[in-house]
Design a protein around this motif. Structure first.
Motif, PDB file in Angstrom:
ATOM      1  N   GLU A 276      15.198-100.746 -20.220  1.00 58.30           N
ATOM      2  CA  GLU A 276      15.775-101.568 -21.284  1.00 58.30           C
ATOM      3  C   GLU A 276      16.586-102.715 -20.690  1.00 58.30           C
ATOM      4  O   GLU A 276      16.527-103.849 -21.185  1.00 58.30           O
ATOM      5  CB  GLU A 276      16.655-100.718 -22.196  1.00 58.30           C
ATOM      6  CG  GLU A 276      15.882 -99.823 -23.143  1.00 58.30           C
ATOM      7  CD  GLU A 276      16.794 -99.068 -24.097  1.00 58.30           C
ATOM      8  OE1 GLU A 276      17.960 -99.471 -24.269  1.00 58.30           O
ATOM      9  OE2 GLU A 276      16.342 -98.061 -24.670  1.00 58.30           O
TER      10      GLU A 276
ATOM     11  N   ALA B 241      15.001-104.488 -32.272  1.00 58.88           N
ATOM     12  CA  ALA B 241      14.663-105.254 -31.066  1.00 58.88           C
ATOM     13  C   ALA B 241      14.756-104.361 -29.825  1.00 58.88           C
ATOM     14  O   ALA B 241      13.922-104.451 -28.914  1.00 58.88           O
ATOM     15  CB  ALA B 241      15.598-106.455 -30.924  1.00 58.88           C
ATOM     16  N   LEU B 242      15.749-103.480 -29.791  1.00 55.12           N
ATOM     17  CA  LEU B 242      15.868-102.545 -28.670  1.00 55.12           C
ATOM     18  C   LEU B 242      14.741-101.520 -28.683  1.00 55.12           C
ATOM     19  O   LEU B 242      14.274-101.088 -27.624  1.00 55.12           O
ATOM     20  CB  LEU B 242      17.226-101.843 -28.721  1.00 55.12           C
ATOM     21  CG  LEU B 242      18.423-102.703 -28.303  1.00 55.12           C
ATOM     22  CD1 LEU B 242      19.732-101.990 -28.630  1.00 55.12           C
ATOM     23  CD2 LEU B 242      18.361-103.036 -26.816  1.00 55.12           C
TER      24      LEU B 242
ATOM     25  N   THR C 222      14.232-111.227 -30.398  1.00 54.40           N
ATOM     26  CA  THR C 222      14.704-110.474 -29.241  1.00 54.40           C
ATOM     27  C   THR C 222      16.103-109.939 -29.513  1.00 54.40           C
ATOM     28  O   THR C 222      16.790-110.362 -30.454  1.00 54.40           O
ATOM     29  CB  THR C 222      14.741-111.366 -27.993  1.00 54.40           C
ATOM     30  OG1 THR C 222      15.675-112.444 -28.239  1.00 54.40           O
ATOM     31  CG2 THR C 222      13.365-111.961 -27.691  1.00 54.40           C
ATOM     32  N   THR C 223      16.547-109.031 -28.669  1.00 58.13           N
ATOM     33  CA  THR C 223      17.912-108.527 -28.800  1.00 58.13           C
ATOM     34  C   THR C 223      18.913-109.671 -28.692  1.00 58.13           C
ATOM     35  O   THR C 223      19.901-109.718 -29.438  1.00 58.13           O
ATOM     36  CB  THR C 223      18.192-107.478 -27.702  1.00 58.13           C
ATOM     37  OG1 THR C 223      17.237-106.420 -27.812  1.00 58.13           O
ATOM     38  CG2 THR C 223      19.598-106.916 -27.835  1.00 58.13           C
TER      39      THR C 223
ATOM     40  N   LEU D 211      16.235-106.733 -21.298  1.00 61.75           N
ATOM     41  CA  LEU D 211      17.369-107.565 -21.714  1.00 61.75           C
ATOM     42  C   LEU D 211      17.549-108.747 -20.764  1.00 61.75           C
ATOM     43  O   LEU D 211      17.853-109.867 -21.192  1.00 61.75           O
ATOM     44  CB  LEU D 211      18.650-106.721 -21.775  1.00 61.75           C
ATOM     45  CG  LEU D 211      18.687-105.672 -22.896  1.00 61.75           C
ATOM     46  CD1 LEU D 211      19.890-104.746 -22.717  1.00 61.75           C
ATOM     47  CD2 LEU D 211      18.727-106.344 -24.266  1.00 61.75           C
TER      48      LEU D 211
ATOM     49  N   VAL E 294      19.088-105.794 -34.339  1.00 63.08           N
ATOM     50  CA  VAL E 294      19.324-105.511 -32.926  1.00 63.08           C
ATOM     51  C   VAL E 294      18.704-104.171 -32.550  1.00 63.08           C
ATOM     52  O   VAL E 294      18.054-104.034 -31.504  1.00 63.08           O
ATOM     53  CB  VAL E 294      20.838-105.507 -32.621  1.00 63.08           C
ATOM     54  CG1 VAL E 294      21.096-105.009 -31.193  1.00 63.08           C
ATOM     55  CG2 VAL E 294      21.430-106.893 -32.817  1.00 63.08           C
ATOM     56  N   GLU E 295      18.873-103.190 -33.432  1.00 58.09           N
ATOM     57  CA  GLU E 295      18.362-101.849 -33.150  1.00 58.09           C
ATOM     58  C   GLU E 295      16.841-101.854 -33.030  1.00 58.09           C
ATOM     59  O   GLU E 295      16.274-101.193 -32.148  1.00 58.09           O
ATOM     60  CB  GLU E 295      18.807-100.883 -34.250  1.00 58.09           C
ATOM     61  CG  GLU E 295      20.299-100.616 -34.291  1.00 58.09           C
ATOM     62  CD  GLU E 295      21.126-101.807 -34.796  1.00 58.09           C
ATOM     63  OE1 GLU E 295      22.303-101.923 -34.413  1.00 58.09           O
ATOM     64  OE2 GLU E 295      20.575-102.637 -35.566  1.00 58.09           O
TER      65      GLU E 295
END
Length: 356
Positions: free
Chosen positions: A245, A201-202, A277-278, A249, A198-199
């Motif tokens: 961001e 992807a961000l 992706t996130t 999202l 997740v990190e």
């Protein structure tokens, strides 16, 4: 000029209550159309096939879109320049952002092998229909490259003092580097999505989208104002990073659950490609063992259902809201024109709650 904005290459009065001012967008479109007409004519003079190639590039540039980047740049400028400043000299710089954006879209569509963009065939598909897939890919690369060169040329025509243009150019270069860096990480993630996070992807979202959609366009506009204000710059960057961001999202959600008739792009491409992706990384983190098996092996429609069942979309919605709040908080006390602040507040919602 307290009540004026732009239309074509002239200043005309239009209502101030709309975020996406028709006059401003028309002015950018007119500047692009005039510039591209001259570029097409020069290539046409060499060979008619080059004229056709350039016309395809022009059509991709003028095919519509939200024009968010020049809009953020304009209001970043207005934040310090104020309502009485003449916006007409900004037009070449604002148009350059759209040419750069077309470069990024054409190359991104080729890398993702996307069939449509804004409801129309993508560049590589247009050219593939003429001479086959290999030609389509090669021509699309060249279209993107041409748009980037055109962006440089148009930016150089901005009638501001040389020192100001140098500062603007520094932001523009940083914007391009971060977009390329984010795109590389995006492609890299597809090679081994299981090891992504997740990190990370961000991190991709921050560089591929946030920096060149909101953060650097605002700073670009600030530089166009020709005034150095560290407090405003810090507020713009915090707002831009957070709202940018949130914009990506929302894009992640639309890529899976958006209506193709509205988005202009097929739904499910990210899931089909396994793009980390996130949204997908959160789904994998929140999934049960049985759901993980389906995320790895089910067909696209079922994968979308499983992602929803994990609760990941709701978590992404929470992340969007938190980032918009963070961005608006950063902007609240910035010493900028009140009207610009109000429009940027509204733009944060428009950019992150959009249907396409």
């Amino acid at each position: 000029m307290a009540n004026d904005t732009l239309e074509g290459n002239r200043v005309k009065a239009i209502p101030r209550q709309q975020v996406f001012h028709t006059g401003l967008i028309d002015a950018i479109e007119g500047t692009l159309a005039d510039f591209l007409a001259a570029q097409i004519a020069s290539l046409d003079a060499i060979d008619s096939s080059l004229g056709g190639f350039a016309r395809t590039a022009r059509d991709l540039v003028l095919a519509g879109g939200k024009r968010l980047r020049p809009t953020f740049a304009y209001w970043g400028w207005r934040g310090l320049a104020g309502p009485a400043a003449d916006p007409e000299p900004l037009l070449p710089a604002l148009g350059a952002l759209e040419l750069m954006h077309t470069f990024a879209l054409v190359h991104d569509d080729l890398m993702d092998d996307s069939a449509t963009r804004r409801g129309r065939p993508t560049a590589h598909r247009i050219f593939a229909a003429q001479h086959g897939a290999r030609f389509g890919s090669s021509a699309a690369v060249l279209v993107g490259d041409l748009c980037l060169v055109w962006a440089d040329q148009l930016l150089a025509r901005t009638p501001v003092p040389p020192a100001t243009l140098l500062e603007v150019r520094a932001r523009y270069d940083r914007m391009r580097i971060e977009a390329v860096a984010g795109q590389y990480l995006d492609v890299l993630g597809e090679t081994d999505p299981a090891s992504w996070s997740v990190e990370r992807a961000l991190l991709v979202a921050r560089h591929k989208t946030a920096s060149y959609t909101v953060q650097w366009p605002l700073d670009f506009g600030l530089a166009l104002a020709g005034v150095h204000d560290a407090e405003v710059a810090a507020a713009y960057r915090a707002y831009g990073k957070a709202v940018g961001e949130a914009f990506q999202l929302r894009d992640d959600l639309l890529g899976v659950y958006g209506d193709p008739a509205v988005t202009g792009k097929p739904a499910g491409d990210d899931l089909r490609a396994g793009k980390p992706t996130t949204l997908l990384m959160l789904a994998r983190r929140m999934a049960t063992p049985a759901q993980l098996l389906e995320l790895d092996g089910a067909e696209v429609g079922r994968k979308a259902q499983v992602v929803a069942e994990t609760g990941a979309p709701s978590r992404v919605e929470e992340m969007i809201r938190a980032r918009v709040t963070e961005g608006l908080t950063a902007l609240a006390s910035a010493p900028i024109d009140p009207e610009a602040r109000g429009v940027l507040i509204e733009l944060a919602t428009v950019a992150t709650q959009r249907p396409a």
